[in-house]
Design an enzyme around this catalytic site. Structure first.
Site, PDB file in Angstrom:
ATOM      1  N   ARG A 131      10.675 -17.474 -18.468  1.00  0.00           N
ATOM      2  CA  ARG A 131      10.524 -16.286 -17.625  1.00  0.00           C
ATOM      3  C   ARG A 131       9.206 -15.559 -17.906  1.00  0.00           C
ATOM      4  NH1 ARG A 131      14.983 -12.982 -18.893  1.00  0.00           N
ATOM      5  NH2 ARG A 131      13.672 -11.970 -20.432  1.00  0.00           N
TER       6      ARG A 131
ATOM      7  N   TYR B 242       0.349   0.067   3.261  1.00  0.00           N
ATOM      8  CA  TYR B 242       1.313  -0.921   3.779  1.00  0.00           C
ATOM      9  C   TYR B 242       2.699  -0.260   3.793  1.00  0.00           C
ATOM     10  CZ  TYR B 242       3.912  -5.393   3.507  1.00  0.00           C
ATOM     11  OH  TYR B 242       4.752  -6.451   3.695  1.00  0.00           O
TER      12      TYR B 242
ATOM     13  N   ASP C 211      -4.664  -1.640  -3.672  1.00  0.00           N
ATOM     14  CA  ASP C 211      -4.199  -2.848  -2.979  1.00  0.00           C
ATOM     15  C   ASP C 211      -5.439  -3.471  -2.324  1.00  0.00           C
ATOM     16  OD1 ASP C 211      -3.231  -4.737  -1.156  1.00  0.00           O
ATOM     17  OD2 ASP C 211      -1.385  -3.617  -0.783  1.00  0.00           O
TER      18      ASP C 211
ATOM     19  N   LYS D 152      -0.985 -13.735   1.176  1.00  0.00           N
ATOM     20  CA  LYS D 152      -1.909 -13.714   2.301  1.00  0.00           C
ATOM     21  C   LYS D 152      -3.120 -14.616   2.034  1.00  0.00           C
ATOM     22  CE  LYS D 152       1.038 -10.622   3.664  1.00  0.00           C
ATOM     23  NZ  LYS D 152       0.936  -9.213   3.332  1.00  0.00           N
TER      24      LYS D 152
END
Ligand SMILES: *Cc1c(COP(=O)(O)O)cnc(C)c1O
Length: 396
Positions: free
Chosen positions: A61, A114, A186, A211
């Site tokens: 993890r 966003y 961002d 993206k």
């Protein structure tokens, strides 16, 4: 999750870093591409090894060689002390914010963020005692007037999602640094190729890697990178949240990033050429693209960015819903769907009024967001010209 290792250390141009870093070839039998390491358990030979908490790989993890390779590559591109990899862009947003604020703090978020970032802030963080205020994207140094004793972090997205306002990051970071406030950016639109917020004074930079970095619309991934000051906090927050990313998706991101330099340069030229062409089309009232000299944010873009993203918006004179349907239902090349950053072009209608609170959206007309892909530009122009004609020709 790893500290920067700078395999390519002495090279600073992003094209060379994208080609040579994050590969760890020497540790992987010389193979050019870092393979996918799938797994949870990592076996130890001795009790000493088991108790050596400094060893770099202890449990799937937290530690994975494929994911670490991706983190190294992004750190090098952003000039970061370290990077964490998250299972979506939104989990990168939430991880960065949770690293920056605690109960009782106040967070300032750009009104152009966003939408799910707004929702996580206002609906998610508010539940844990963080107060959130949205600010005008063009506030610049005026952000100083919004800061209170409790303000601990500022969230910047430049250009803004959907509406593409440019933010004066240098001015905001200067005000924040003087008051020891964390600035998070961002940077999904520009990718690390065209803009590096840490260099301009931000503390954390994140990407919806889904993206541009993945680039092929086939994986969900996010990254958050931090400067030396915020890296221990970011790393710890990522670890205690358990936001582990599939090594297959980390591999796809690394694979996509090998061509990020080429793709971004092509997207940059192609989106600007398409925006310029759109400005001259009948019925187009405004094109929102910061690389256009006519754009109000052009000077900031020119100062702080070395290229443009694939994504921008345009506004048509208001018509009926049937006109919008006639336009988008008949596209041959432009796809209609959420996300962006793949090789294929997209176009969706949207309405910013419901997601603005600090500065209400008052421009009349129908907005569209467009992602210009890698198709031949003449083919895209023909598809769009026919769509605009359908829009203009539908009245009922
Ligand atoms: C898509 C997007 C995100 C979220 O990324 P997901 O991978 O879809 O969770 C965050 N910021 C921006 C600017 C985006 O466009």
């Amino acid at each position: 999750m790893t500290k920067k290792t700078t395999e390519g250390g002495k090279y600073t141009s992003p094209e060379t870093i994208l080609t040579h870093s994050g590969r760890a070839s020497a540790e992987n039998s010389g193979y050019v591409n870092l393979p996918v390491f799938r797994g949870s358990t990592i076996l130890f030979n001795t009790l000493d090894d088991l108790e050596d908490y400094k060893s770099p790989l202890r449990y799937g993890r937290n530690d994975n060689p494929t994911t670490n390779g991706l983190a190294d590559l992004v750190s090098e591109l952003e000039g970061a002390a370290g990077t964490v990899i998250c299972p979506s862009g939104l989990s990168a947003v939430s991880t960065a914010l949770l690293a920056a604020v605690s109960a009782g703090d106040e967070l300032l978020v750009t009104d152009s963020a966003y939408d799910p970032t707004r929702i996580f802030s206002a609906e998610g963080l508010e539940r844990f005692g963080v107060s959130v205020r949205f600010y005008a994207p063009k506030v610049g140094a005026g952000i100083a007037g919004l800061i209170t004793d409790r303000t601990r972090a500022i969230f910047v997205e430049s250009p803004g999602s959907l509406t593409f306002e440019m933010q004066d990051l240098r001015a905001i970071a200067k005000v924040a640094q003087e008051r020891d406030i964390t600035v998070i950016v961002d940077n999904s639109w520009a990718s690390p190729l065209f803009h590096n917020p840490l260099v301009l004074g931000a503390d954390m930079v994140l990407h919806a890697a889904t993206k541009m970095l993945v680039g092929h619309s086939d994986a969900m991934v996010g990254t958050v990178s931090a400067n030396e000051k915020l890296w221990p906090k970011l790393k710890r927050t990522h670890r205690i949240l358990g936001v582990a990313t599939s090594p297959d998706d980390a591999y796809l991101t690394l694979r996509g990033m090998r061509t990020l330099g080429l793709r971004m340069k092509h997207h940059s030229a192609q989106s600007l050429a398409f925006a310029q062409w759109l400005e001259g089309q009948p019925g187009v009232e405004q094109v929102y693209h910061p690389a256009l000299p006519s754009d109000p944010g052009h000077a900031i873009w020119k100062r702080d960015f070395t290229g443009a993203g694939s994504l921008f918006a345009f506004r048509l004179s208001k018509r009926t819903r049937n006109a919008v349907a006639a336009m988008v239902n008949g596209f041959e090349l432009f796809g209609m769907g959420y996300s962006w950053g793949g090789y294929e072009s997209l176009c969706i209608p949207f309405n910013p009024t419901s997601i603005r609170t600090a500065v209400p959206w008052s421009e009349e007309g129908q907005m569209f967001r467009i992602h210009v892909g890698l198709e031949e530009i003449g083919d895209l122009q023909a598809d769009m010209a026919a769509a605009l004609e359908r829009y203009r020709g539908t009245n009922e």
